[in-house]
Design a protein around this motif. Structure first.
Motif, mmCIF file in Angstrom:
data_model
loop_
_atom_site.group_PDB
_atom_site.id
_atom_site.type_symbol
_atom_site.label_atom_id
_atom_site.label_comp_id
_atom_site.label_asym_id
_atom_site.label_seq_id
_atom_site.Cartn_x
_atom_site.Cartn_y
_atom_site.Cartn_z
ATOM 1 N N ARG A 9 0.337 -1.308 0.338
ATOM 2 C CA ARG A 9 -0.073 -0.077 0.037
ATOM 3 C C ARG A 9 0.659 1.241 0.269
ATOM 4 O O ARG A 9 1.561 1.386 0.923
ATOM 5 C CB ARG A 9 -0.951 0.215 1.188
ATOM 6 C CG ARG A 9 -2.138 -0.832 0.972
ATOM 7 C CD ARG A 9 -3.031 -0.534 2.478
ATOM 8 N NE ARG A 9 -4.624 -1.726 1.625
ATOM 9 C CZ ARG A 9 -4.656 -2.452 2.386
ATOM 10 N NH1 ARG A 9 -4.106 -2.361 3.574
ATOM 11 N NH2 ARG A 9 -5.821 -2.875 2.218
ATOM 12 N N TRP A 10 0.407 1.987 -1.019
ATOM 13 C CA TRP A 10 1.658 2.965 -1.350
ATOM 14 C C TRP A 10 0.883 4.492 -0.576
ATOM 15 O O TRP A 10 0.411 4.589 -0.329
ATOM 16 C CB TRP A 10 1.550 3.193 -2.557
ATOM 17 C CG TRP A 10 2.379 2.043 -3.472
ATOM 18 C CD1 TRP A 10 1.852 1.692 -4.550
ATOM 19 C CD2 TRP A 10 3.659 0.932 -3.649
ATOM 20 N NE1 TRP A 10 2.206 0.463 -4.503
ATOM 21 C CE2 TRP A 10 3.365 1.060 -4.115
ATOM 22 C CE3 TRP A 10 4.726 1.295 -2.030
ATOM 23 C CZ2 TRP A 10 4.598 0.189 -4.383
ATOM 24 C CZ3 TRP A 10 5.518 0.704 -2.347
ATOM 25 C CH2 TRP A 10 5.977 -0.263 -3.369
ATOM 26 N N ARG A 11 2.304 5.413 0.121
ATOM 27 C CA ARG A 11 2.161 6.649 0.781
ATOM 28 C C ARG A 11 1.551 7.029 -0.501
ATOM 29 O O ARG A 11 2.020 7.485 -1.619
ATOM 30 C CB ARG A 11 3.483 6.937 1.073
ATOM 31 C CG ARG A 11 3.608 6.588 2.436
ATOM 32 C CD ARG A 11 4.914 6.940 2.932
ATOM 33 N NE ARG A 11 5.473 6.200 3.737
ATOM 34 C CZ ARG A 11 5.676 6.041 5.085
ATOM 35 N NH1 ARG A 11 4.351 6.531 5.083
ATOM 36 N NH2 ARG A 11 6.185 5.066 5.640
ATOM 37 N N ALA A 12 0.754 8.051 -0.191
ATOM 38 C CA ALA A 12 -0.090 8.958 -0.919
ATOM 39 C C ALA A 12 1.339 9.830 -1.999
ATOM 40 O O ALA A 12 2.245 10.208 -0.842
ATOM 41 C CB ALA A 12 -1.160 10.240 -0.124
ATOM 42 N N GLY A 13 0.909 9.572 -2.568
ATOM 43 C CA GLY A 13 2.330 10.299 -4.479
ATOM 44 C C GLY A 13 3.795 10.167 -4.103
ATOM 45 O O GLY A 13 3.709 10.503 -5.164
ATOM 46 N N ASP A 15 5.539 7.018 -6.567
ATOM 47 C CA ASP A 15 4.770 7.469 -7.656
ATOM 48 C C ASP A 15 6.043 5.577 -7.615
ATOM 49 O O ASP A 15 7.537 5.847 -7.898
ATOM 50 C CB ASP A 15 5.396 8.412 -9.421
ATOM 51 C CG ASP A 15 5.417 7.324 -10.726
ATOM 52 O OD1 ASP A 15 5.661 6.554 -10.754
ATOM 53 O OD2 ASP A 15 6.128 8.388 -10.848
ATOM 54 N N ASP A 50 -2.208 -1.817 -3.204
ATOM 55 C CA ASP A 50 -1.649 -0.911 -4.680
ATOM 56 C C ASP A 50 -1.294 -2.017 -5.641
ATOM 57 O O ASP A 50 -1.269 -1.737 -6.716
ATOM 58 C CB ASP A 50 -0.851 0.051 -3.998
ATOM 59 C CG ASP A 50 -1.876 1.255 -3.847
ATOM 60 O OD1 ASP A 50 -3.430 1.368 -3.671
ATOM 61 O OD2 ASP A 50 -1.739 1.396 -1.943
ATOM 62 N N GLU A 84 2.971 2.423 3.298
ATOM 63 C CA GLU A 84 2.542 2.262 3.811
ATOM 64 C C GLU A 84 2.481 1.638 5.193
ATOM 65 O O GLU A 84 2.780 1.539 5.536
ATOM 66 C CB GLU A 84 0.719 3.491 3.519
ATOM 67 C CG GLU A 84 -0.064 3.627 4.855
ATOM 68 C CD GLU A 84 -0.949 4.216 4.666
ATOM 69 O OE1 GLU A 84 -1.697 3.853 4.748
ATOM 70 O OE2 GLU A 84 -1.015 5.263 3.888
#
Length: 101
Positions: A9-13, A15, A50, A84
């Motif tokens: 699960r990627w952090r916001a922002g 890429d 994600d 995240e």
């Protein structure tokens, strides 16, 4: 055979484009990898993560060699900085379907 599955699960922002490209190139650089697939989630469900990496190895020792390989270590750092949450599981798959219960 050992199947290694990692969910991100990627952090916001963040890429993950370069990360994904480098992950997909690992089979060319790490001989212990029997196979590797990686990609972003396409469903987008509430319970979806994600991205995922699914890699197969002949033995547990091969998983350890992959984890510590110089081509893989920088990706662990990128994943840790960009994620995240990360979840993983490693499980055994019989090489022959008749070996399954």
């Amino acid at each position: 055979m050992i199947r290694h599955v990692v969910l991100f699960r990627w952090r916001a922002g963040f890429d993950p484009g370069d990360w994904l490209e480098r992950v997909r190139a690992l089979p060319e650089r790490i001989p212990q990898l029997r196979s590797l697939d990686a990609g972003p989630d396409v469903l987008g469900a509430d319970r979806s993560w994600d991205a995922a990496v699914v890699a197969d190895f002949d033995r547990l020792d091969d998983v350890a060699a992959y984890t510590d390989h110089p081509a893989h270590r920088p990706l662990i750092a990128i994943s840790g900085a960009g994620a995240e949450q990360i979840a993983s599981v490693d499980f055994e798959i019989p090489d022959h379907p008749e070996d399954q219960p």
